[in-house]
Design a protein around this motif. Structure first.
Motif, mmCIF file in Angstrom:
data_model
loop_
_atom_site.group_PDB
_atom_site.id
_atom_site.type_symbol
_atom_site.label_atom_id
_atom_site.label_comp_id
_atom_site.label_asym_id
_atom_site.label_seq_id
_atom_site.Cartn_x
_atom_site.Cartn_y
_atom_site.Cartn_z
ATOM 1 N N SER A 71 0.813 -1.205 0.000
ATOM 2 C CA SER A 71 0.000 0.000 0.000
ATOM 3 C C SER A 71 0.849 1.259 0.000
ATOM 4 N N ARG A 72 2.043 1.181 0.593
ATOM 5 C CA ARG A 72 2.937 2.329 0.695
ATOM 6 C C ARG A 72 4.356 1.808 0.813
ATOM 7 N N PRO A 73 5.360 2.663 0.604
ATOM 8 C CA PRO A 73 6.747 2.185 0.621
ATOM 9 C C PRO A 73 7.143 1.444 1.896
ATOM 10 N N ALA A 74 6.627 1.863 3.059
ATOM 11 C CA ALA A 74 6.998 1.201 4.311
ATOM 12 C C ALA A 74 6.591 -0.261 4.343
ATOM 13 N N ASP A 75 5.617 -0.642 3.518
ATOM 14 C CA ASP A 75 5.164 -2.039 3.501
ATOM 15 C C ASP A 75 6.213 -2.987 2.939
ATOM 16 N N ARG A 76 7.298 -2.448 2.397
ATOM 17 C CA ARG A 76 8.372 -3.335 1.933
ATOM 18 C C ARG A 76 8.958 -4.126 3.097
ATOM 19 N N PHE A 77 8.755 -3.624 4.329
ATOM 20 C CA PHE A 77 9.282 -4.297 5.515
ATOM 21 C C PHE A 77 8.277 -5.265 6.147
ATOM 22 N N SER A 78 7.146 -5.510 5.487
ATOM 23 C CA SER A 78 6.109 -6.357 6.092
ATOM 24 C C SER A 78 6.638 -7.733 6.478
ATOM 25 N N ASN A 79 7.584 -8.243 5.701
ATOM 26 C CA ASN A 79 8.132 -9.579 5.968
ATOM 27 C C ASN A 79 9.642 -9.522 6.179
ATOM 28 N N ILE A 80 10.099 -8.436 6.820
ATOM 29 C CA ILE A 80 11.528 -8.252 7.076
ATOM 30 C C ILE A 80 12.103 -9.403 7.889
ATOM 31 N N ALA A 81 11.270 -10.049 8.708
ATOM 32 C CA ALA A 81 11.757 -11.167 9.520
ATOM 33 C C ALA A 81 12.231 -12.337 8.668
ATOM 34 N N GLU A 82 11.792 -12.400 7.415
ATOM 35 C CA GLU A 82 12.181 -13.498 6.532
ATOM 36 C C GLU A 82 13.413 -13.166 5.694
ATOM 37 N N TRP A 83 13.858 -11.931 5.725
ATOM 38 C CA TRP A 83 15.059 -11.568 4.978
ATOM 39 C C TRP A 83 16.279 -12.200 5.623
ATOM 40 N N HIS A 84 17.338 -12.379 4.840
ATOM 41 C CA HIS A 84 18.554 -12.924 5.436
ATOM 42 C C HIS A 84 19.780 -12.491 4.654
ATOM 43 N N THR A 85 20.909 -12.521 5.324
ATOM 44 C CA THR A 85 22.206 -12.261 4.687
ATOM 45 C C THR A 85 23.128 -13.464 4.813
ATOM 46 N N GLU A 86 22.800 -14.383 5.693
ATOM 47 C CA GLU A 86 23.619 -15.577 5.934
ATOM 48 C C GLU A 86 22.833 -16.814 5.544
ATOM 49 N N SER A 87 23.551 -17.846 5.051
ATOM 50 C CA SER A 87 22.887 -19.105 4.713
ATOM 51 C C SER A 87 23.893 -20.243 4.737
ATOM 52 N N ASP A 88 23.377 -21.460 4.916
ATOM 53 C CA ASP A 88 24.168 -22.687 4.837
ATOM 54 C C ASP A 88 23.635 -23.527 3.691
ATOM 55 N N SER A 89 24.519 -24.276 3.036
ATOM 56 C CA SER A 89 24.109 -25.171 1.962
ATOM 57 C C SER A 89 23.956 -26.566 2.553
ATOM 58 N N LEU A 90 22.713 -27.054 2.619
ATOM 59 C CA LEU A 90 22.430 -28.340 3.253
ATOM 60 C C LEU A 90 21.543 -29.192 2.356
ATOM 61 N N TRP A 91 21.684 -30.534 2.513
ATOM 62 C CA TRP A 91 20.743 -31.436 1.869
ATOM 63 C C TRP A 91 19.430 -31.358 2.646
ATOM 64 N N PRO A 92 18.280 -31.517 1.950
ATOM 65 C CA PRO A 92 16.989 -31.409 2.626
ATOM 66 C C PRO A 92 16.868 -32.292 3.863
ATOM 67 N N MET A 93 17.466 -33.498 3.829
ATOM 68 C CA MET A 93 17.341 -34.414 4.960
ATOM 69 C C MET A 93 18.053 -33.889 6.208
ATOM 70 N N PHE A 94 19.012 -32.949 6.001
ATOM 71 C CA PHE A 94 19.741 -32.416 7.139
ATOM 72 C C PHE A 94 19.276 -31.002 7.519
ATOM 73 N N ARG A 95 18.284 -30.504 6.751
ATOM 74 C CA ARG A 95 17.853 -29.135 6.972
ATOM 75 C C ARG A 95 16.994 -29.047 8.223
ATOM 76 N N ARG A 96 17.251 -28.023 9.017
ATOM 77 C CA ARG A 96 16.455 -27.778 10.214
ATOM 78 C C ARG A 96 15.720 -26.457 10.050
ATOM 79 N N ASP A 97 14.526 -26.394 10.594
ATOM 80 C CA ASP A 97 13.763 -25.145 10.554
ATOM 81 C C ASP A 97 14.378 -24.177 11.540
ATOM 82 N N ILE A 98 14.813 -23.020 11.020
ATOM 83 C CA ILE A 98 15.505 -22.072 11.893
ATOM 84 C C ILE A 98 14.577 -20.983 12.396
#
Length: 581
Positions: A553-580
């Protein structure tokens, strides 16, 4: 003493023994074969890892956001500037929020039940939500926030959305919101951030705007205020926000620094030097030239429409259908967007971009199949409509007992965008042979002297529609007179019925169907020319992975899902993936 039997050599030891025992001529080939086997095995494992592993976001990292202006009212009730609204989006949470698909979903609310008559919203809150100071968020906080919004002395910019609303605290985590009349788009208002009553309630309305809590806020959003730095004049120059793990979605980025700049030059310099990693404040005129290497431009259409509204009561020429069709056909929207919006807009041909997009894909209009240029098409329409050019090249037509010339006075704001856009529109119309005069007004003068008395032939103006795309205030016949916004004084019984249905219909598909049908009728009758929707322009570092940004609706809404943004990640097989989360 017992003698321990010797352990048998391993398979690898035996293979190595065979290699070393071989003749000198064979030893090299056997060693090469061993190397090939080992290398092939490593390559197979590497390929399998690349093929099957997934990047999994992990907690950590930080983001530096550049903002133009200084925060003053970082609370949901009083926030009016973009700087305030950005901070509110990061620090507060609402009963609902916009998810990455653009849908409204519960945030603080555990459930929202709407009565059959559409008047009562029964809201059950989650009982595990706390403010940043550890205080539980309850129904009392929601009621307090809504009552502040409604207080006429506080003059909240959001007050208009909450008039004639009754709020009732039913229990510690339950409340009712009761409307005077059913209004389906009202649910969009439930995204307003909730304020902590325990921190604010001792303040009088007169003192509330001067409280230090306005710049040192306590919310329940994905980030909490960790530190505020001030300059020598006492104004906030920097916020450090820390992830709030108790939020409904635990943030993945550990820290956000928000740097505030007094002017565009300082902000541009900071971006060029990569002192900031994201900003939505670079003017559209220069945004394309100021994207550093390693940064990306994110764009999303905003629900604001720019259009030329016709007042047929002030112009006999504009009452002619062919004249309005020709003026519409003469405009090259792509050129208008390229020059006035510097390419950062979406062309529209209907009252809303959202409803219109459904129309334009199915509406087989002459414009969609013609190979003529806009100028050629406009001239064809005028000639077929009985208009003729006189010796001076001016279009004329016998309407009633009078010979009417196709001349228009176009009025608009003197803001740079409207000045540029009106000049371009005049040029395109003049190319067809239409006489055009443009007049610009200060905003207050435009509203008081032009819009309210409907004193114009053609008006270039913009409407903020919000995510609900409620066309009723702009196109329903009951809104023809001030303070209604139906500036074209348009009236159509079928459109009225469709817009009335859309205001009470809670089924979004049915509601959008009604809006689409109404939009089609309006577009066909051409009481206005619909030009464009502007877009959010957000420059952000490629090192930051955002969630999708849709239907904001407005520019500030770009942060609506800021909690899902990330800068760090690990490369894992699905069987070893944990919900963080």
């Amino acid at each position: 003493m017992a003698i321990q039997p010797e352990s048998s050599p391993s398979l690898i030891d035996r293979f190595l023994h065979i290699i070393e025992s071989a003749a000198a001529s064979d030893r090299f080939l056997l060693r090469l074969a061993l190397f090939v086997v080992i290398f092939s095995g490593i390559w197979v494992l590497y390929s399998l890892n690349i093929q099957h592993s997934e990047d999994t976001p992990t907690y950590g990292g930080d983001v530096i956001e550049g903002v133009l202006g200084t925060p003053r009212y970082v609370n949901p009730v009083l926030a009016i500037t973009r700087a305030d609204q950005d901070l509110v989006a990061l620090l507060y949470s609402g009963l609902m929020k916009i998810d990455s698909k653009g849908d409204l979903v519960n945030e603080i609310a555990d459930s929202i039940t709407i009565s059959d008559d559409g008047l009562t919203y029964n809201i059950i809150l989650r009982n595990d939500i706390t403010f940043h100071d550890g205080t539980p968020l309850t129904a009392r906080d929601v009621v307090y926030t809504i009552q502040l919004l409604q207080d006429p002395e506080l003059k909240s910019p959001q007050r208009g959305n909450w008039t004639d609303i009754i709020v009732e605290e039913i229990g510690e985590y339950e409340l009712n919101i009761v409307l005077e009349e059913a209004y389906a788009p009202f649910i969009e208002n439930l995204t307003i951030g909730i304020m902590p009553a325990h921190a604010w309630s001792d303040l009088s309305v007169e003192k509330l705007p001067f409280s230090q809590l306005n710049t040192e806020p306590i919310g329940s959003g994905p980030y909490r205020l960790e530190r505020a730095l001030r300059d020598t004049s006492g104004l906030v120059s920097q916020y450090t926000l820390a992830a709030f793990p108790e939020h409904t979605t635990a943030p993945k980025i550990s820290q956000i620094q928000v740097l505030f700049y007094e002017n565009e030059e300082d902000l541009l310099s900071a971006l060029a030097d990569k002192e900031i990693e994201a900003t939505a404040y670079i003017p559209q005129a220069i945004v394309n030239d100021n994207i550093p290497r390693g940064y990306t431009l994110i764009e999303e259409a905003l629900p604001r429409t720019f259009a030329v509204f016709f007042n047929q009561n002030r112009s006999a020429a504009l009452r002619d259908t062919a004249a309005r069709e020709a003026l519409t056909a003469a405009l090259d929207r792509d050129e208008l967007i390229a020059k006035a919006f510097f390419g950062h807009g979406v062309p529209i041909e209907t009252p809303t971009g959202k409803a219109g997009s459904q129309l334009e894909s199915s509406d087989d209009t002459e414009e969609s199949v013609s190979t003529s240029t806009p100028t050629e098409l406009a001239i064809e329409i005028l000639e077929e409509g009985g208009w003729e050019q006189n010796d001076l090249g001016v279009w004329e037509k016998e309407i009633g007992d009078d010979t009417v010339a196709l001349s228009i006075t176009l009025r608009t704001s003197n803001a740079p965008l409207f000045e540029s856009l009106s000049g371009l529109i005049a040029q395109q119309w003049e190319t067809v042979g239409v006489q055009v005069t443009t007049e610009q007004f200060e905003q207050s003068g435009l509203i008081g002297s032009v819009i309210r008395p409907r004193d114009f032939q053609a008006l270039l103006f913009g409407h903020d529609l919000s995510r609900s795309y409620d066309l009723y205030p702009i196109w329903h016949s009951s809104q023809q007179s001030d303070p209604g916004l139906n500036v074209a004084q348009y009236a159509n019984i079928s459109v009225d019925e469709l817009l009335e249905e859309a205001r009470v219909q809670r089924d979004e598909d049915v509601r959008m169907s009604a809006l689409t049908e109404a939009s089609q009728i309006i577009a066909e009758e051409k009481p206005a020319i619909f030009i464009a929707q502007p877009t959010l322009t957000y420059i952000i570092s490629d090192d930051i992975t955002t969630s999708d940004i849709n239907e904001i609706s407005r520019p500030a809404d770009r942060f609506s899902n800021i909690a899902e943004w990330h800068t760090e990640s690990d490369s894992l097989w699905p069987m070893f993936r944990r919900d963080i989360e």
